[in-house]
Design a protein around this motif. Structure first.
Motif, PDB file in Angstrom:
ATOM      1  N   LEU B  55       5.262  27.643  50.493  1.00 56.33           N
ATOM      2  CA  LEU B  55       4.299  27.889  51.555  1.00 56.33           C
ATOM      3  C   LEU B  55       3.112  26.941  51.408  1.00 56.33           C
ATOM      4  CD1 LEU B  55       3.932  29.947  53.890  1.00 56.33           C
ATOM      5  CD2 LEU B  55       2.425  31.202  52.360  1.00 56.33           C
ATOM      6  N   ILE B  57       2.989  24.011  49.966  1.00 51.30           N
ATOM      7  CA  ILE B  57       3.354  22.628  50.323  1.00 51.30           C
ATOM      8  C   ILE B  57       3.441  22.488  51.840  1.00 51.30           C
ATOM      9  CG2 ILE B  57       5.110  20.850  50.088  1.00 51.30           C
ATOM     10  CD1 ILE B  57       5.822  22.037  47.380  1.00 51.30           C
ATOM     11  N   ALA B  58       4.056  23.494  52.470  1.00 51.27           N
ATOM     12  CA  ALA B  58       4.203  23.452  53.929  1.00 51.27           C
ATOM     13  C   ALA B  58       2.835  23.393  54.597  1.00 51.27           C
ATOM     14  CB  ALA B  58       4.983  24.680  54.400  1.00 51.27           C
ATOM     15  N   LYS B  61       1.206  20.012  54.146  1.00 47.54           N
ATOM     16  CA  LYS B  61       1.759  18.962  55.002  1.00 47.54           C
ATOM     17  C   LYS B  61       1.297  19.115  56.450  1.00 47.54           C
ATOM     18  CE  LYS B  61       5.905  17.560  52.525  1.00 47.54           C
ATOM     19  NZ  LYS B  61       7.363  17.729  52.441  1.00 47.54           N
TER      20      LYS B  61
END
Lengths: 390, 327
Positions: B55, B57-58, B61
């Motif tokens: 989550l 990392i998402a 990004k």
């Protein structure tokens, strides 16, 4: 065979069992005390901090002793190897003497003397064989391993040490690896299967010996080797390891689109073996196999991902996390009522708490047992000879 | 037959166990359940860790489309959910030790505290709510975590509170960073560490004396001991032959060996011995090198010292029962 006093080891084991029964509430404190008084042992569980301290200063002393010998004899490099081997022998003799005369068992000093002895002998031999041709090649490693292996076996058998046992096993694998490698092309192809077979045979052998009650003194060594053999069994046929090791050791070069020989077998084994471990672990209620199986299953997934990026990292993480949470949550809910003798309830709780407290609070003197009939028996820790058991 | 069952039988014939107890033990061994508690809990937390990392990392990004404030809000909500859970599940406060109400309580409490730190850091990074006053930023977690540690009876949170307090004074004391991130040569470090160390040992003393959460006293004193010893050692390492720090070290060694004797704690005994040994060894080698002799006598004295001192320390440590008075 074993250097320690078997009778004392037996009695120590009985004392520990009595402690466990007491913690589980099966017997009273009085009964536990009585049992402990009946089965006295010169050995006792050493405080882990004491063990660390004693090991540390034993190590410093041995290193300083080597320095001193080199200093007195002169630093010429013809001596180096010989000095190390001599000190190794000296350590071993000291170890034998201290175990024979004193009540040392896993006491810090004996552990460290053993490791020093083994370490110095390997170091000494390496220096000696390196001196012979100024080029450290596979034959030197083979020579050192062949000499070290029996020493490690002897160390494991005599002093029931799990670290030397694992080292002995790894040493044996190294010898077999080097010998099979000498067979040329055929050797390289069959290497994974040889390793698989050897790991499996050792695993069977070790679990077989473990069942024998008389081998109880080496139980922890055998368990350690069992764990490592399960890991090497998997490592020998994991796709990633086979592929990378072929490239590293045997100079295998793959063009794009090419794959290693027998790739399909390795792809299948990469996932199949962890699954087998987990199934066997659950069925036989074997914690070692179960835990290794779970860890290796994770590595299997990583292996596939390394070569095939189907989904992005964050999606993969979230997906696997969600699957894990759902899976473990549902299993926890199911196991709240025991299923086939398996439960989620924390049956080892008292023990785990005791251990954690031992580490954290550093008060590892244990509960004081009431000693009602401590009459001339030398008490709980008193030496031998008084209880009529000898 | 299982060894334990056999042992129970034998003990029965030796009159050490009654018929009843023997049967009880054998019954227990037969019906003993195989617990997957640790395994399943580890799996669960690994899952949570993986999912939240994913989550994170998402979010990282896609920060442009989501926006910082949404994420700050999300962290705040999660953090308060954790604390609300803890407040609702908690057992009433007493001065004695309280065991956690269920298996997940500890982890949820810790997650709450970590999320709070994240939230605060994020706010400072994004909105500079504390401006240049970093002192306040590090003091707030300390002020929050100390009461939480007492309220929920959690040593981990207490450790975090102590760490935050130390950060406030201007040093990092997380175990791994202690030796790498601090500027040992500065007097500032030595004084700060000493002040904190004395404060924490007083806290440990009062904890014991007043009988308020007695089991916390080890955590306090452990931090205090390590900080003060490292401060004294860094004084010895960085100054030329510095009698003050040597005296300080000797005093600390004396104090903690006395404490170890009182509490029958082998841990404090050992760290006092080892820190003391490091200090003395350093000074001896320092003085040896000051003599500007040839390498041979220096090496000879050095090795002799190491051999003899280890030999006597081993003898000394083996006397621990007499020293600590446990026998």
């Amino acid at each position: 065979m074993i250097a320690y006093n078997k009778n004392w080891l037996d009695n120590l084991r009985i004392q520990n069992i009595a402690d466990k029964w007491y913690r589980k509430g099966l017997i009273s404190q009085l009964q536990a005390g009585n049992i402990k008084n009946q089965f006295t042992s010169g050995y006792k569980e050493t405080n882990p901090f004491l063990r660390i301290g004693l090991a540390l200063f034993t190590f410093i002393a041995s290193v300083a002793a080597i320095g001193m010998i080199l200093l007195v004899w002169g630093f010429g490099d013809s001596w180096f190897g010989t000095v190390f081997v001599c000190v190794a022998v000296l350590c071993w003799i000291l170890l034998e003497l201290s175990v024979k005369d004193n009540k040392y068992f896993s006491h810090g000093i004996d552990d460290m003397l053993l490791y020093c002895s083994v370490f110095y002998i390997v170091l000494g031999l390496s220096i000696l064989s390196w001196r012979n041709n100024y080029d450290f090649n596979a034959n030197d490693i083979l020579f050192i391993s062949l000499v070290t292996f029996p020493i490690l076996i002897l160390a494991s058998v005599r002093f029931a040490d799990s670290i030397t046992s694992v080292l002995a096993y790894i040493c044996m694998l190294l010898i077999i690896f080097l010998l099979v490698e000498k067979a040329g092309e055929i050797g390289k192809t069959v290497m994974p299967f040889v390793m698989l077979l050897v790991s499996f045979l050792v695993y069977r052998l070790v679990t077989g010996i473990k069942k024998n009650g008389h081998m109880y003194y080496w139980h922890h060594c055998l368990a350690a080797v069992e764990t490592v053999s399960l890991i090497t069994l998997y490592a020998s046929c994991n796709y990633f390891i086979v592929r990378e090791a072929s490239a590293e050791f045997f100079g295998l070069v793959l063009k794009p689109g090419q794959d290693i020989p027998l790739a399909l077998i390795f792809y299948v084994l990469t996932l199949a073996i962890p699954v087998v471990y987990i199934v066997l672990g659950v069925r036989n209620k074997d914690r070692i196999r179960l835990r290794i199986g779970v860890i290796l299953a994770a590595l299997a997934v990583l292996t596939y991902r390394y070569y095939y990026h189907i989904i992005s990292t964050e999606i993969a993480l979230m997906l696997s996390g969600a699957i894990l949470v759902l899976f473990s949550w549902s299993v926890i809910q199911k196991l709240k009522t025991p299923w086939r003798g398996i439960t989620f309830e924390d049956t080892e709780k008292d023990m785990a708490v005791a251990e954690a407290e031992g580490l954290l609070i550093a008060q590892t003197f244990g509960p004081q047992v009431v000693k009602p009939n401590e009459i001339g028996g030398g008490g709980q820790f008193g030496g031998g000879g008084a209880s009529g058991k000898f | 037959m299982d060894f334990e069952d056999e042992l129970a039988e034998n003990l029965k014939t030796e009159q050490l166990l009654s018929e009843e107890d023997c049967l009880k033990i054998q019954e227990y061994n037969r019906t003993k359940l195989f617990s997957l508690n640790l395994e399943l809990r580890t799996l669960l937390y690994t899952g949570v860790l993986l999912a939240t990392t994913g989550l994170g990392i998402a979010v990282y990004k896609n920060i442009d489309t989501i926006g910082h404030d949404v994420i700050i809000g999300l962290i705040a909500v999660l953090c308060s959910l954790c604390f609300v859970y803890c407040f609702r599940k908690r057992t009433a406060y007493t001065n004695q030790m309280v065991s956690s109400p269920d298996a997940f309580f500890d982890y949820i409490l810790l997650s709450g505290c970590i999320l709070f730190l994240t939230l605060e850091g994020y706010l400072q990074y994004q909105h500079h709510i504390f401006g240049e006053r970093y002192g306040i930023a590090t003091l707030i977690p300390a002020l929050l975590f100390f009461p939480l540690a007492y309220l929920f009876d959690h040593k981990g949170v207490l450790s975090m509170a102590i760490t935050a307090l130390c950060a406030w004074v201007g040093i990092t004391v997380t175990p791994l960073d202690l030796l790498t991130k601090n500027d040992f040569s500065g007097f500032r470090f030595i004084y700060a560490a000493l002040t904190i160390g004395i404060l924490l040992s007083m806290a440990a003393f009062l904890t014991d004396r007043r009988d308020i959460k007695k089991h916390f006293s080890f955590t306090y004193l452990n931090f205090a001991a390590n900080m003060m010893f490292v401060a004294a050692l860094s004084g010895i390492f960085s100054m030329d032959f510095s009698l003050i720090y040597l005296v300080m070290l000797a005093g600390l060694v004396y104090y903690f060996i006395r404490h170890a004797r009182k509490e029958k704690s082998f841990y404090f005994f050992l760290i006092a011995v080892i820190y003391g040994y490091i200090g003395i060894t350093w000074e001896i080698f320092y003085l040896l090198f000051q003599l500007e002799m040839d390498y041979y006598p220096i090496a000879f004295f050095g090795f002799s010292y190491l051999i003899v001192s280890s030999f006597y320390l081993i003898k000394f440590l083996k006397q621990y029962k007499k020293i600590l008075g446990t026998e």
